[in-house]
Design a protein around this motif. Structure first.
Motif, mmCIF file in Angstrom:
data_model
loop_
_atom_site.group_PDB
_atom_site.id
_atom_site.type_symbol
_atom_site.label_atom_id
_atom_site.label_comp_id
_atom_site.label_asym_id
_atom_site.label_seq_id
_atom_site.Cartn_x
_atom_site.Cartn_y
_atom_site.Cartn_z
ATOM 1 N N ARG A 76 0.812 -1.207 0.000
ATOM 2 C CA ARG A 76 0.000 0.000 0.000
ATOM 3 C C ARG A 76 0.852 1.266 0.000
ATOM 4 O O ARG A 76 0.326 2.355 -0.083
ATOM 5 C CB ARG A 76 -0.909 0.032 1.237
ATOM 6 C CG ARG A 76 -2.058 -0.955 1.152
ATOM 7 C CD ARG A 76 -2.911 -0.864 2.398
ATOM 8 N NE ARG A 76 -4.135 -1.593 2.221
ATOM 9 C CZ ARG A 76 -5.278 -1.058 1.829
ATOM 10 N NH1 ARG A 76 -5.324 0.207 1.535
ATOM 11 N NH2 ARG A 76 -6.372 -1.788 1.699
ATOM 12 N N THR A 87 -9.243 8.317 -7.040
ATOM 13 C CA THR A 87 -7.923 7.748 -6.844
ATOM 14 C C THR A 87 -7.369 7.331 -8.202
ATOM 15 O O THR A 87 -8.050 7.459 -9.218
ATOM 16 C CB THR A 87 -7.993 6.533 -5.895
ATOM 17 O OG1 THR A 87 -6.670 6.083 -5.614
ATOM 18 C CG2 THR A 87 -8.802 5.407 -6.510
ATOM 19 N N SER A 129 -5.115 4.396 -10.629
ATOM 20 C CA SER A 129 -4.608 3.037 -10.756
ATOM 21 C C SER A 129 -3.746 2.964 -12.015
ATOM 22 O O SER A 129 -4.005 3.664 -13.002
ATOM 23 C CB SER A 129 -5.767 2.034 -10.851
ATOM 24 O OG SER A 129 -6.557 2.294 -11.998
ATOM 25 N N ASN A 130 -2.728 2.138 -11.959
ATOM 26 C CA ASN A 130 -1.792 1.977 -13.079
ATOM 27 C C ASN A 130 -2.261 0.795 -13.931
ATOM 28 O O ASN A 130 -2.145 -0.356 -13.519
ATOM 29 C CB ASN A 130 -0.382 1.745 -12.545
ATOM 30 C CG ASN A 130 0.673 1.988 -13.592
ATOM 31 O OD1 ASN A 130 0.391 2.537 -14.658
ATOM 32 N ND2 ASN A 130 1.898 1.596 -13.295
ATOM 33 N N ARG A 131 -2.798 1.086 -15.120
ATOM 34 C CA ARG A 131 -3.399 0.042 -15.949
ATOM 35 C C ARG A 131 -2.678 -0.076 -17.292
ATOM 36 O O ARG A 131 -2.077 0.883 -17.774
ATOM 37 C CB ARG A 131 -4.882 0.334 -16.185
ATOM 38 C CG ARG A 131 -5.696 0.387 -14.913
ATOM 39 C CD ARG A 131 -7.171 0.488 -15.220
ATOM 40 N NE ARG A 131 -7.977 0.474 -14.005
ATOM 41 C CZ ARG A 131 -9.305 0.438 -13.994
ATOM 42 N NH1 ARG A 131 -9.972 0.406 -15.144
ATOM 43 N NH2 ARG A 131 -9.977 0.420 -12.858
ATOM 44 N N TYR A 167 1.674 1.069 -19.871
ATOM 45 C CA TYR A 167 1.029 1.348 -18.589
ATOM 46 C C TYR A 167 0.741 2.846 -18.474
ATOM 47 O O TYR A 167 1.614 3.681 -18.720
ATOM 48 C CB TYR A 167 1.902 0.888 -17.425
ATOM 49 C CG TYR A 167 1.817 -0.604 -17.178
ATOM 50 C CD1 TYR A 167 0.777 -1.139 -16.414
ATOM 51 C CD2 TYR A 167 2.762 -1.461 -17.725
ATOM 52 C CE1 TYR A 167 0.689 -2.508 -16.199
ATOM 53 C CE2 TYR A 167 2.683 -2.833 -17.508
ATOM 54 C CZ TYR A 167 1.642 -3.346 -16.746
ATOM 55 O OH TYR A 167 1.543 -4.695 -16.540
ATOM 56 N N LEU A 206 -1.673 5.911 -16.058
ATOM 57 C CA LEU A 206 -2.465 6.188 -14.862
ATOM 58 C C LEU A 206 -3.881 6.554 -15.270
ATOM 59 O O LEU A 206 -4.092 7.369 -16.177
ATOM 60 C CB LEU A 206 -1.846 7.332 -14.049
ATOM 61 C CG LEU A 206 -0.492 7.063 -13.381
ATOM 62 C CD1 LEU A 206 -0.045 8.288 -12.597
ATOM 63 C CD2 LEU A 206 -0.558 5.858 -12.464
ATOM 64 N N LYS A 237 -13.190 6.282 -5.969
ATOM 65 C CA LYS A 237 -12.756 5.485 -4.817
ATOM 66 C C LYS A 237 -13.909 4.660 -4.241
ATOM 67 O O LYS A 237 -13.724 3.524 -3.808
ATOM 68 C CB LYS A 237 -12.181 6.409 -3.741
ATOM 69 C CG LYS A 237 -11.483 5.682 -2.616
ATOM 70 C CD LYS A 237 -10.800 6.659 -1.671
ATOM 71 C CE LYS A 237 -10.038 5.909 -0.580
ATOM 72 N NZ LYS A 237 -9.352 6.851 0.334
ATOM 73 N N GLN A 258 -14.410 1.740 -6.452
ATOM 74 C CA GLN A 258 -13.289 0.810 -6.323
ATOM 75 C C GLN A 258 -13.443 -0.071 -5.094
ATOM 76 O O GLN A 258 -13.127 -1.262 -5.120
ATOM 77 C CB GLN A 258 -11.979 1.596 -6.261
ATOM 78 C CG GLN A 258 -10.726 0.745 -6.345
ATOM 79 C CD GLN A 258 -9.474 1.586 -6.239
ATOM 80 O OE1 GLN A 258 -9.333 2.392 -5.326
ATOM 81 N NE2 GLN A 258 -8.557 1.406 -7.172
#
Length: 525
Positions: free
Chosen positions: A309, A331, A333-335, A342, A344, A349, A352
């Motif tokens: 985390r 928020t 997330s790296n996808r 990759y 962001l 949130k 999620q």
């Protein structure tokens, strides 16, 4: 009781009665009935008009946030009551600070006459009993403190013996139907607890477990226990934090864990969290729900995920972009994109954490796309609001000041060289004096002169240093300075935070920018 009321018709009295659980142990003389009888006898003898009787039964004297006491204060504020009568001063309260506040400040400011029958206190007349009131209040406070210590000691002793002294047991247990301070298994909730540990042992994360329980509409501990539900987006839902806390709770392996929090003192309701090493843990006090080996393995799994985390991402809109629908911060997330790169992405949130609960939608969109749109809009607003022609004279003055600054820096450097040279001369003179090459009289004369000159240079240097504190822009041309500001200022996070209060993204990917400055809201349309 030798109190006299010379003008009883002018008063509307409030009879205040308080009884705490500790007072009940003293004897029947402190009972509500006894207090009421004593107060009513007094008002009848003195022909006083009673507006109302206020009774707080089961309330500590150290706590002034009592329902009937607050109602009496409201009636005083409404000028319905101008006299307060109690059996003794301790009935008003046992906190000497708050008691003094009402006696010395509140009652006099609101023209309220206070009478304590057994103490002989009457603020409507001058008497020696009134003079020693502060000491009586302190003694009452010390009594409350002593009672608090005794109760705390008894509770601590029960905790060390493994007796449960809390309000409600943890989820999965309930109070024993006949035996006091003992807990037993609550089978419906215990089945959920065992299932949670089994899912965790199989490798599921706390987030995944919470999602599954929410998707099955299983009520969380607070709802199951019938406790007042907290307000907010996550009300009535399982959370990963709740799951993590349960998986680390030794109560489920048969150990009684208490003392996680302690009150600050006997006057305050606020509790402070205790470090785990200060908890009171007694082993094998009740039936376990989970095998110890299973508990150990699950704890290792939970602890191993804590470090994952720590990864965070920095982006221009961090902390100011929110979901328009639920109000939660977005928020990132790296996808992996379709091209295998990759990137962001923003994501709600709430969605999620509670995907299947239907609380909100995903709002997934590239961080760069949103950032570019926000910067473009902010730049457009700033250019509409700022006139480049008006900024040009300011830039030209800045350049002139910059030239002056360069001259000041050069002068500062030259003075520093002179000071260093004088200091070196003084060092050599001191050496010559020690070796007998320079007489004492000549040394003192030259030393004082150089020291005075050096001090004057140091004062000049201090003045120059104050001029150099604020650095100036080093652009060569005024027009370039203005243009660079208008083009690049909006990409400065510090400036953006000062301009923009919040950015909201709705489910249709539309942006709404809220500026901190009202004038800019007009230009934003």
């Amino acid at each position: 009781m030798y109190l006299e009321i010379s003008n009883p018709m002018e008063y509307h009295a409030a009879l205040y009665i308080r009884l705490s659980k500790e007072d009940e142990t003293i004897g029947p003389s402190q009972s509500v009935t006894n207090q009421r009888s004593l107060l009513e006898e007094f008002v009848q003898q003195h022909r006083l008009s009673v507006y109302d009787t206020y009774i707080d039964d089961g309330w500590s004297g150290t706590n002034f946030d009592r329902p009937s006491f607050n109602r009496m204060i409201q009636d005083i504020e409404a000028k319905k009551v101008n006299m307060v009568i109690t059996k003794d001063l301790s009935r008003l309260g046992r906190d000497y600070i708050m008691t003094g506040h009402y006696m010395e400040r509140y009652f006099p400011e609101h023209r309220v006459r206070y009478i304590s029958l057994l103490d002989g206190i009457d603020t409507g007349i001058d008497s020696t009993a009134n003079d020693i009131t502060p000491f009586r209040a302190i003694m009452n406070d010390m009594y409350a403190k002593d009672i608090s210590k005794k109760i705390k000691s008894v509770k601590r002793d029960k905790q060390r013996k493994g007796l449960f002294i809390g309000g409600k047991p943890v989820y999965g247990y309930k109070m024993h139907p006949t035996e006091k301070n003992k807990i037993v298994v609550d089978e419906p909730a215990a089945a959920i607890v065992r299932r949670i540990f089994a899912m965790a042992l199989s490798g599921q994360s706390c987030h995944s477990i919470a999602w599954q329980l929410n998707s099955e509409q299983i009520p969380p501990p607070s709802v199951y226990a019938g406790l007042p539900s907290r307000k907010g987006r996550y009300a009535g839902l399982w959370s990963s934090e709740r799951i993590s806390e349960m998986l680390l709770n030794e109560t489920y392996i048969g150990n009684m864990v208490q003392g996680r929090q302690v009150k600050i003192n006997y006057k305050s309701k606020k509790c402070l969290k205790q470090a785990p090493e200060n908890w009171v843990v007694v082993e094998n006090t009740h039936e376990p729900l989970v095998d110890r080996e299973v508990f150990r393995q699950v704890r290792l799994l939970v602890d191993s995920r804590k470090t994952t985390r720590s990864r965070t991402y920095d982006y221009l809109l961090k902390g100011i972009i929110y979901c328009h629908e639920c109000g939660a911060r977005l928020t990132v997330s790296n996808r992996k994109t379709s091209k295998g790169e990759y990137r962001l992405f923003f994501v709600c949130k709430t969605y999620q954490r509670f995907t299947k609960a239907g609380v909100c939608t995903c709002h997934v969109i590239k961080v760069d796309t949103v950032t570019d749109a926000v910067v473009s809009k902010v730049r457009e607003v700033c250019q509409s609001y700022l006139d480049a022609d008006k900024l040009l004279p300011l830039a030209e003055n800045a350049l002139k000041e910059n030239e002056k600054q360069n001259q000041t820096e050069q002068q500062f450097t030259e003075i520093q060289k002179k000071i260093d040279l004088m200091t070196a001369n003084l060092d050599r003179m001191y050496t010559d004096r020690l070796e007998g090459l320079l007489p004492e009289a000549d040394f003192q004369r030259i030393f004082n002169r150089i020291k005075l000159e050096r001090r004057q240079l140091e004062l000049q240097q201090e003045e120059l240093r104050s001029l150099l504190k604020t650095p100036l822009n080093n652009s060569d041309k005024a027009k370039e300075l203005v243009q660079n500001f208008l083009e690049s200022a909006c990409t400065s996070r510090e400036l953006l935070i000062n301009l923009v209060d919040r950015v909201e993204l709705d489910k249709e990917k539309h942006l709404e920018i809220h500026f901190r400055i009202p004038e800019l809201q007009h230009f934003s349309g």
